[in-house]
Design an enzyme around this catalytic site. Structure first.
Site, PDB file in Angstrom:
ATOM      1  CG  HIS A 242       1.503 -31.638  20.406  1.00  0.00           C
ATOM      2  ND1 HIS A 242       2.858 -31.537  20.226  1.00  0.00           N
ATOM      3  CD2 HIS A 242       1.065 -30.222  20.503  1.00  0.00           C
ATOM      4  CE1 HIS A 242       3.216 -30.520  20.851  1.00  0.00           C
ATOM      5  NE2 HIS A 242       2.371 -29.496  20.868  1.00  0.00           N
TER       6      HIS A 242
HETATM    7  O1  RIB Z   1       0.700 -31.673  25.084  1.00  0.00           O
HETATM    8  C1  RIB Z   1       0.009 -31.564  23.892  1.00  0.00           C
HETATM    9  C2  RIB Z   1      -1.295 -32.132  24.295  1.00  0.00           C
HETATM   10  O2  RIB Z   1      -2.141 -31.487  25.276  1.00  0.00           O
HETATM   11  C3  RIB Z   1      -2.170 -32.254  22.947  1.00  0.00           C
HETATM   12  O3  RIB Z   1      -3.174 -33.398  23.309  1.00  0.00           O
HETATM   13  C4  RIB Z   1      -3.204 -31.119  22.903  1.00  0.00           C
HETATM   14  O4  RIB Z   1      -4.430 -31.307  22.268  1.00  0.00           O
HETATM   15  C5  RIB Z   1      -3.359 -30.971  24.532  1.00  0.00           C
HETATM   16  O5  RIB Z   1      -4.525 -31.533  25.021  1.00  0.00           O
END
Ligand code: RIB
Ligand code: CA
Length: 307
Positions: A242
């Site tokens: 992500h």
């Molecule tokens: O939904 C994904 C996000 O939530 C990313 O930033 C992960 O590190 C969590 O913080």
């Protein structure tokens, strides 16, 4: 290749395994000059996210980049419970050194405001990898500084798929929806990188094996981080990267497809908290809605192996 001046950036983050991969990617990229790292509670508590930022910098030998501790809790709600996904230490238990130096004494948002007021307007970008509490505080409490931000590139939200903490809620926006609403409606130049694309940048075990085989320290560390991600997840074929998508977008925007959307942020009760609605009365946001996943992974591997 003409010399391009590195872009000044601040990384606002809740490391976090995928945050850590994004931070190491930024450290390996000569395109970025990291003015500092500001931390926020999210994946795990603020003490641990702040310590992990320092540990990553120590591992990469980047002792001159300062860490500033930010918000320990959302603007107006209780904070989320720590996510098991990132392990007890928030970083998958991988072998990282202790921070080479303690975090700076100045609060993150104060330092960020002073930085923006002292640098040329538009010359500093914010890469937001966690809940948007710090960025919202900057917008609300230091508007003259906030309007000098070049652009904010934030991992967060989901548009056309299911959320990862609610039917339409993604963790970063769900954790502090009031902050997300303040940033989305701020009028600042915002690029949102939602789950719709980050779920398509997926590391497999073959990918981590190739990173390890490079023998390069940051590539091998990223392989270890992804492997730890496999250990804490039931999904054993691949893992979504992500937060690194924020850096990958900044490095190679042509790998992504942007759409100009008008968005509003749900600030209701838990179920809808942080949900994004495409709404003609909403705020204009550039949203990454497509990505060449394999090319993005290749860029990640190539950059790490070159460091
Ligand atoms: O939904 C994904 C996000 O939530 C990313 O930033 C992960 O590190 C969590 O913080
Ligand atoms: Ca994060």
């Amino acid at each position: 290749m003409p010399h391009v001046k590195p872009r000044h950036i601040v990384i606002d983050t809740d490391p976090g395994i995928d945050d850590a991969i994004g931070i190491l990617l930024a450290l390996a990229s000569p395109e970025f000059s990291i003015a500092g790292i500001t931390t926020v509670a999210g994946n795990i508590g603020i003490d641990t996210t702040t310590r992990n930022a320092g540990r990553l910098l120590a591992f990469a030998g980047q002792h001159d980049i300062p860490v500033f501790e930010g918000a320990a809790a959302p603007l107006s709600r209780p904070g989320p419970a720590p996510l098991n996904l990132h392990g007890k230490d928030g970083i998958g238990g991988v072998a990282l050194p202790a921070p080479a130096r303690p975090p700076e004494s100045r609060p993150a948002v104060e330092w960020l405001a002073d930085l923006l007021l002292s640098e040329p307007a538009g010359s500093v970008d914010i890469f937001a990898l966690g809940p948007l509490t710090n960025v919202a505080r900057l917008v609300l409490d230091h508007p003259d500084a906030a309007k000098r931000i070049g652009r904010i590139i934030a991992m967060g939200g989901v548009i056309a798929e299911a959320g990862n903490v609610g039917p339409r809620s993604e963790f970063n926006l769900w954790a502090d929806p009031e902050a997300a609403d303040a940033v989305v409606s701020s009028g600042l130049l915002l690029v949102l990188v939602p789950l719709d694309v980050t779920r398509r940048v997926r590391a497999t075990r073959d990918f981590t094996a190739a990173l390890s085989a490079s023998g390069k320290p940051l590539a091998s560390m990223v392989a270890d981080l992804i492997e730890s991600y496999f250990e804490t997840s039931t999904h054993q074929e691949s893992r979504p990267l992500h937060d690194p998508c924020v850096m990958l977008f900044a490095l190679a925007p042509d790998l992504f497809r942007l759409e100009n959307l008008r968005l509003s942020v749900g600030t209701g009760p838990t179920e809808e908290a942080g949900a994004l609605t495409v709404d003609e009365n909403g705020a204009p946001v550039q949203v990454a809605m497509g990505v060449d996943g394999p090319a993005a992974l290749e860029l990640l591997a190539r950059t790490l192996a070159a460091f």
